[in-house]
Design a protein around this motif. Structure first.
Motif, PDB file in Angstrom:
ATOM      1  N   PHE A 271     -22.194  26.615  15.164  1.00 35.05           N
ATOM      2  CA  PHE A 271     -21.034  27.362  15.639  1.00 35.05           C
ATOM      3  C   PHE A 271     -20.204  26.543  16.628  1.00 35.05           C
ATOM      4  O   PHE A 271     -18.974  26.627  16.633  1.00 35.05           O
ATOM      5  CB  PHE A 271     -21.475  28.678  16.277  1.00 35.05           C
ATOM      6  N   ALA A 272     -20.874  25.764  17.472  1.00 34.39           N
ATOM      7  CA  ALA A 272     -20.145  24.932  18.431  1.00 34.39           C
ATOM      8  C   ALA A 272     -19.270  23.903  17.716  1.00 34.39           C
ATOM      9  O   ALA A 272     -18.125  23.652  18.115  1.00 34.39           O
ATOM     10  CB  ALA A 272     -21.119  24.240  19.378  1.00 34.39           C
ATOM     11  N   VAL A 273     -19.807  23.317  16.653  1.00 33.92           N
ATOM     12  CA  VAL A 273     -19.043  22.330  15.878  1.00 33.92           C
ATOM     13  C   VAL A 273     -17.846  22.995  15.206  1.00 33.92           C
ATOM     14  O   VAL A 273     -16.713  22.495  15.265  1.00 33.92           O
ATOM     15  CB  VAL A 273     -19.948  21.656  14.828  1.00 33.92           C
ATOM     16  N   VAL A 274     -18.078  24.141  14.562  1.00 32.09           N
ATOM     17  CA  VAL A 274     -16.998  24.842  13.872  1.00 32.09           C
ATOM     18  C   VAL A 274     -15.916  25.268  14.863  1.00 32.09           C
ATOM     19  O   VAL A 274     -14.713  25.163  14.584  1.00 32.09           O
ATOM     20  CB  VAL A 274     -17.554  26.069  13.112  1.00 32.09           C
ATOM     21  N   HIS A 275     -16.334  25.714  16.049  1.00 28.48           N
ATOM     22  CA  HIS A 275     -15.392  26.249  17.036  1.00 28.48           C
ATOM     23  C   HIS A 275     -14.468  25.168  17.606  1.00 28.48           C
ATOM     24  O   HIS A 275     -13.429  25.486  18.178  1.00 28.48           O
ATOM     25  CB  HIS A 275     -16.160  26.930  18.170  1.00 28.48           C
ATOM     26  N   ARG A 276     -14.825  23.922  17.434  1.00 26.66           N
ATOM     27  CA  ARG A 276     -13.983  22.831  17.934  1.00 26.66           C
ATOM     28  C   ARG A 276     -12.709  22.665  17.113  1.00 26.66           C
ATOM     29  O   ARG A 276     -11.750  22.045  17.561  1.00 26.66           O
ATOM     30  CB  ARG A 276     -14.778  21.520  17.933  1.00 26.66           C
ATOM     31  N   SER A 277     -12.702  23.201  15.905  1.00 23.94           N
ATOM     32  CA  SER A 277     -11.551  23.035  15.012  1.00 23.94           C
ATOM     33  C   SER A 277     -11.042  24.393  14.518  1.00 23.94           C
ATOM     34  O   SER A 277     -11.720  25.052  13.719  1.00 23.94           O
ATOM     35  CB  SER A 277     -11.923  22.176  13.805  1.00 23.94           C
ATOM     36  N   PRO A 278      -9.869  24.831  14.958  1.00 20.90           N
ATOM     37  CA  PRO A 278      -9.313  26.091  14.448  1.00 20.90           C
ATOM     38  C   PRO A 278      -9.167  26.100  12.928  1.00 20.90           C
ATOM     39  O   PRO A 278      -9.382  27.127  12.284  1.00 20.90           O
ATOM     40  CB  PRO A 278      -7.947  26.172  15.132  1.00 20.90           C
ATOM     41  N   HIS A 279      -8.831  24.956  12.354  1.00 17.80           N
ATOM     42  CA  HIS A 279      -8.674  24.900  10.898  1.00 17.80           C
ATOM     43  C   HIS A 279     -10.016  25.068  10.192  1.00 17.80           C
ATOM     44  O   HIS A 279     -10.091  25.692   9.119  1.00 17.80           O
ATOM     45  CB  HIS A 279      -8.014  23.579  10.491  1.00 17.80           C
ATOM     46  N   LEU A 280     -11.069  24.537  10.783  1.00 16.84           N
ATOM     47  CA  LEU A 280     -12.399  24.718  10.207  1.00 16.84           C
ATOM     48  C   LEU A 280     -12.828  26.178  10.314  1.00 16.84           C
ATOM     49  O   LEU A 280     -13.447  26.727   9.397  1.00 16.84           O
ATOM     50  CB  LEU A 280     -13.407  23.804  10.923  1.00 16.84           C
ATOM     51  N   GLU A 281     -12.500  26.809  11.423  1.00 20.54           N
ATOM     52  CA  GLU A 281     -12.813  28.228  11.587  1.00 20.54           C
ATOM     53  C   GLU A 281     -12.072  29.068  10.543  1.00 20.54           C
ATOM     54  O   GLU A 281     -12.646  29.992   9.956  1.00 20.54           O
ATOM     55  CB  GLU A 281     -12.433  28.687  12.994  1.00 20.54           C
ATOM     56  N   LEU A 282     -10.800  28.748  10.324  1.00 23.34           N
ATOM     57  CA  LEU A 282     -10.027  29.484   9.329  1.00 23.34           C
ATOM     58  C   LEU A 282     -10.568  29.254   7.918  1.00 23.34           C
ATOM     59  O   LEU A 282     -10.549  30.159   7.075  1.00 23.34           O
ATOM     60  CB  LEU A 282      -8.553  29.084   9.408  1.00 23.34           C
ATOM     61  N   GLU A 283     -11.055  28.061   7.653  1.00 24.69           N
ATOM     62  CA  GLU A 283     -11.659  27.777   6.358  1.00 24.69           C
ATOM     63  C   GLU A 283     -12.924  28.616   6.167  1.00 24.69           C
ATOM     64  O   GLU A 283     -13.170  29.162   5.075  1.00 24.69           O
ATOM     65  CB  GLU A 283     -12.004  26.292   6.253  1.00 24.69           C
ATOM     66  N   LEU A 284     -13.733  28.728   7.215  1.00 27.03           N
ATOM     67  CA  LEU A 284     -14.938  29.561   7.157  1.00 27.03           C
ATOM     68  C   LEU A 284     -14.560  31.014   6.876  1.00 27.03           C
ATOM     69  O   LEU A 284     -15.160  31.665   6.003  1.00 27.03           O
ATOM     70  CB  LEU A 284     -15.704  29.463   8.476  1.00 27.03           C
ATOM     71  N   ILE A 285     -13.556  31.532   7.589  1.00 28.31           N
ATOM     72  CA  ILE A 285     -13.125  32.912   7.390  1.00 28.31           C
ATOM     73  C   ILE A 285     -12.594  33.110   5.975  1.00 28.31           C
ATOM     74  O   ILE A 285     -12.845  34.137   5.334  1.00 28.31           O
ATOM     75  CB  ILE A 285     -12.042  33.296   8.415  1.00 28.31           C
ATOM     76  N   SER A 286     -11.862  32.124   5.457  1.00 28.33           N
ATOM     77  CA  SER A 286     -11.287  32.269   4.116  1.00 28.33           C
ATOM     78  C   SER A 286     -12.364  32.392   3.049  1.00 28.33           C
ATOM     79  O   SER A 286     -12.155  33.022   2.009  1.00 28.33           O
ATOM     80  CB  SER A 286     -10.375  31.079   3.794  1.00 28.33           C
ATOM     81  N   ARG A 287     -13.529  31.786   3.288  1.00 34.27           N
ATOM     82  CA  ARG A 287     -14.640  31.903   2.335  1.00 34.27           C
ATOM     83  C   ARG A 287     -15.235  33.310   2.365  1.00 34.27           C
ATOM     84  O   ARG A 287     -15.579  33.871   1.326  1.00 34.27           O
ATOM     85  CB  ARG A 287     -15.734  30.879   2.669  1.00 34.27           C
ATOM     86  N   LEU A 288     -15.369  33.855   3.577  1.00 36.89           N
ATOM     87  CA  LEU A 288     -16.011  35.154   3.743  1.00 36.89           C
ATOM     88  C   LEU A 288     -15.057  36.324   3.541  1.00 36.89           C
ATOM     89  O   LEU A 288     -15.426  37.348   2.972  1.00 36.89           O
ATOM     90  CB  LEU A 288     -16.638  35.260   5.143  1.00 36.89           C
ATOM     91  N   SER A 289     -13.837  36.175   4.048  1.00 31.42           N
ATOM     92  CA  SER A 289     -12.898  37.292   4.054  1.00 31.42           C
ATOM     93  C   SER A 289     -11.468  36.772   4.014  1.00 31.42           C
ATOM     94  O   SER A 289     -10.816  36.640   5.057  1.00 31.42           O
ATOM     95  CB  SER A 289     -13.118  38.157   5.306  1.00 31.42           C
ATOM     96  N   PRO A 290     -10.941  36.492   2.833  1.00 28.32           N
ATOM     97  CA  PRO A 290      -9.595  35.919   2.726  1.00 28.32           C
ATOM     98  C   PRO A 290      -8.513  36.753   3.403  1.00 28.32           C
ATOM     99  O   PRO A 290      -7.583  36.203   3.995  1.00 28.32           O
ATOM    100  CB  PRO A 290      -9.366  35.841   1.213  1.00 28.32           C
ATOM    101  N   SER A 291      -8.616  38.070   3.321  1.00 32.03           N
ATOM    102  CA  SER A 291      -7.559  38.914   3.883  1.00 32.03           C
ATOM    103  C   SER A 291      -7.575  38.936   5.411  1.00 32.03           C
ATOM    104  O   SER A 291      -6.633  39.425   6.034  1.00 32.03           O
ATOM    105  CB  SER A 291      -7.657  40.343   3.335  1.00 32.03           C
ATOM    106  N   THR A 292      -8.642  38.404   6.001  1.00 28.92           N
ATOM    107  CA  THR A 292      -8.717  38.359   7.459  1.00 28.92           C
ATOM    108  C   THR A 292      -7.976  37.142   8.019  1.00 28.92           C
ATOM    109  O   THR A 292      -7.606  37.124   9.197  1.00 28.92           O
ATOM    110  CB  THR A 292     -10.195  38.349   7.917  1.00 28.92           C
ATOM    111  N   VAL A 293      -7.744  36.136   7.205  1.00 30.17           N
ATOM    112  CA  VAL A 293      -7.080  34.911   7.685  1.00 30.17           C
ATOM    113  C   VAL A 293      -5.721  35.198   8.315  1.00 30.17           C
ATOM    114  O   VAL A 293      -5.440  34.725   9.428  1.00 30.17           O
ATOM    115  CB  VAL A 293      -6.957  33.882   6.543  1.00 30.17           C
ATOM    116  N   PRO A 294      -4.818  35.980   7.664  1.00 32.38           N
ATOM    117  CA  PRO A 294      -3.524  36.247   8.306  1.00 32.38           C
ATOM    118  C   PRO A 294      -3.635  37.006   9.625  1.00 32.38           C
ATOM    119  O   PRO A 294      -2.734  36.930  10.455  1.00 32.38           O
ATOM    120  CB  PRO A 294      -2.776  37.086   7.257  1.00 32.38           C
ATOM    121  N   VAL A 295      -4.742  37.717   9.802  1.00 32.63           N
ATOM    122  CA  VAL A 295      -4.936  38.485  11.036  1.00 32.63           C
ATOM    123  C   VAL A 295      -5.256  37.570  12.206  1.00 32.63           C
ATOM    124  O   VAL A 295      -4.719  37.733  13.313  1.00 32.63           O
ATOM    125  CB  VAL A 295      -6.058  39.529  10.859  1.00 32.63           C
ATOM    126  N   ILE A 296      -6.120  36.577  11.974  1.00 34.58           N
ATOM    127  CA  ILE A 296      -6.572  35.750  13.089  1.00 34.58           C
ATOM    128  C   ILE A 296      -5.840  34.413  13.196  1.00 34.58           C
ATOM    129  O   ILE A 296      -5.917  33.749  14.224  1.00 34.58           O
ATOM    130  CB  ILE A 296      -8.086  35.485  13.009  1.00 34.58           C
TER     131      ILE A 296
END
Length: 363
Positions: A271-296
Motif C-alpha cells: 500500500f505504501a508503494v501504491v500510495h506514492r503514485s496517484p496514477h497507480l492508485e487510480l489504476e488499482l481502482i479502475s481494476r476493482l471499480s471503474p465507475s469509482t475513478v471519476p469520483v476520486i
C-alpha cells in the motif's frame, strides 16, 4: 486504463461534505480503503440477519458480483469525495433502490445461526440496518488504515473521524444522533450488536463469496491471471486478519495466526508503494471499480471543484432540493410493502434504472 490526464478529469461542483485537509480524505484516500477496508465491511455486514436476508433475496452479489461491488464502492466514495449535489441525488435514489429490498426473514436471529423459521421481516431502509452498515463501513475503513497504513490517528483526528461519520449518516435513513463519537462508543455498539449477529447458512455463503476478490476483477490476458489470483488471495488473507477470531470461528472462516502476522508487512509495503503514485492508485481502482475513478480522480490529481466550498448535509439539501433520506419516498415504500406483505408479490423495480445514471450500470 491508460494514464489519466489531469485535463481529462471532470471537476466536482464543490468539495462535498469534508474536503481537503479533512481526516476523511486522509483515511479514505489511502489504498487500504477500497481494498481491505471495503471488503472487510461487506463481509462483516452479512452477520446481521436482516441485512443478509436482503442480500440473499436480491442475489446481486452472486449474479453480478463485479457490478454490485462497483456500484457499492462508488457510492461510499461519493459520500467521501464527490460534490454535494451528486451525493444528495445518490442518497435519494438509494432509498428508492432499497425500497425493493423487503421481505420475511428466512432464519431466526440467534447467534448460532440454527436456521429455524421466523415471522420477522427485513427492510433495507430500516434505520437499524442502515446504522449497522454505516458503522461497519466506517470502522472497517479506519481499522484497515491503522493496520496496513500509516497507523493510528491522533486523538483529535479520531474525534473528527467519528464526527464525520455522523455527518455521513445524514445521507442514510438512520439518525446521526445514534452514531457514537468515540472509539469506546463504537466498541460498545459492536458489543451490543454481537448477541444479535448470526452465522446462518446464507450468511456463511455470502461471507465466503465476498472474500473471493477475483470475482470482481475484469477479464484479463492469460499472463495477467496468475499475479491477479495471487493478489486476490493475499487480499483475502489480509481481510481475514482484520476480523476478530470469535467472528471468524462463528462464520467458519480460516484463522491462521501465522498468516495474520505475515500478511501485515506485505500489505503495509504494498500500500505504501501504491500510495506514492496517484496514477497507480487510480489504476488499482479502475481494476476493482471503474465507475469509482471519476469520483476520486479530482482528489487524486488535484483538480479543484467549480466552487471551492464544503457544505453541511442540511445546507446541501436546502440548496439542491432534496429531503432527508429518512423522510424520502414514503409513498413508494408503502406501495412496495403492500405488494410484498399484503399481496405476496415481488417488489417493483422502481428506482433501479434511475440508479444507473448515479451509481453505475446494473449489468
Amino acid at each position: 486504463m491508460g494514464q489519466l490526464k489531469r485535463s481529462d478529469v471532470q471537476p466536482h461542483d464543490d468539495y462535498g461534505f469534508f474536503g481537503p485537509g479533512s481526516v476523511v480524505w486522509k483515511v479514505w484516500s489511502y489504498p487500504s480503503a477500497p481494498t481491505v477496508g471495503f471488503q472487510r465491511a461487506v463481509v462483516v455486514e452479512e452477520l446481521d440477519p436482516p441485512l443478509v436476508a436482503s442480500v440473499h433475496n436480491t442475489q446481486g452479489i452472486y449474479e453480478r458480483p463485479r457490478t454490485r461491488y462497483d456500484r457499492t464502492l462508488r457510492y461510499f466514495a461519493m459520500v467521501a469525495f464527490a460534490g454535494t449535489k451528486d451525493v444528495c441525488k445518490a442518497a435519494d435514489v438509494l432509498v428508492k433502490v432499497h425500497s425493493k429490498a423487503i421481505g420475511k426473514l428466512p432464519y431466526d436471529e440467534d447467534a448460532q445461526g440454527a436456521g429455524t423459521s421466523t415471522v420477522g421481516t427485513y427492510d433495507a431502509n430500516d434505520p437499524a440496518s442502515q446504522l449497522w452498515i454505516q458503522l461497519t463501513g466506517w470502522h472497517s475503513i479506519l481499522y484497515a488504515y491503522e493496520k496496513y497504513g500509516p497507523g493510528k490517528l491522533t486523538e483529535a483526528e479520531e474525534r473528527e473521524y467519528w464526527e464525520a461519520c455522523a455527518v455521513a449518516a445524514e445521507l442514510q435513513t438512520c439518525s446521526p444522533d445514534d452514531v457514537p463519537r468515540t472509539r469506546e462508543g463504537v466498541r460498545a455498539y459492536f458489543e451490543e450488536m454481537r448477541p444479535k449477529l448470526a452465522a446462518s447458512p446464507i450468511a456463511k455463503q455470502a461471507m465466503r463469496h465476498l472474500l473471493k476478490t477475483e470475482l470482481v476483477l475484469p477479464p484479463m490476458k492469460w499472463w495477467e491471471k496468475l499475479p491477479a489470483y495471487v493478489s486476490a488471495r493475499t487480499l483475502r488473507i489480509a481481510t481475514l486478519a482484520t476480523m476478530p477470531r470469535w467472528m471468524r470461528k462463528m462464520a467458519g472462516l480460516p484463522h491462521s495466526r501465522l498468516l495474520d502476522v505475515l500478511v501485515v508487512p506485505v500489505m503495509r509495503l504494498s500500500f505504501a508503494v501504491v500510495h506514492r503514485s496517484p496514477h497507480l492508485e487510480l489504476e488499482l481502482i479502475s481494476r476493482l471499480s471503474p465507475s469509482t475513478v471519476p469520483v476520486i480522480a479530482p482528489m487524486k490529481l488535484g483538480v479543484p471543484p467549480l466552487n471551492e466550498e464544503v457544505l453541511t448535509p442540511a445546507e446541501a439539501r436546502a440548496r439542491h432540493g432534496y429531503p432527508r433520506p429518512a423522510d424520502a419516498h414514503h409513498d413508494l415504500r408503502a406501495r412496495q410493502a403492500a405488494r410484498v406483505f399484503d399481496k405476496g408479490e415481488a417488489a417493483s423495480e422502481e428506482g433501479l434504472l434511475e440508479s444507473q445514471e448515479v451509481l453505475g450500470r446494473l449489468a
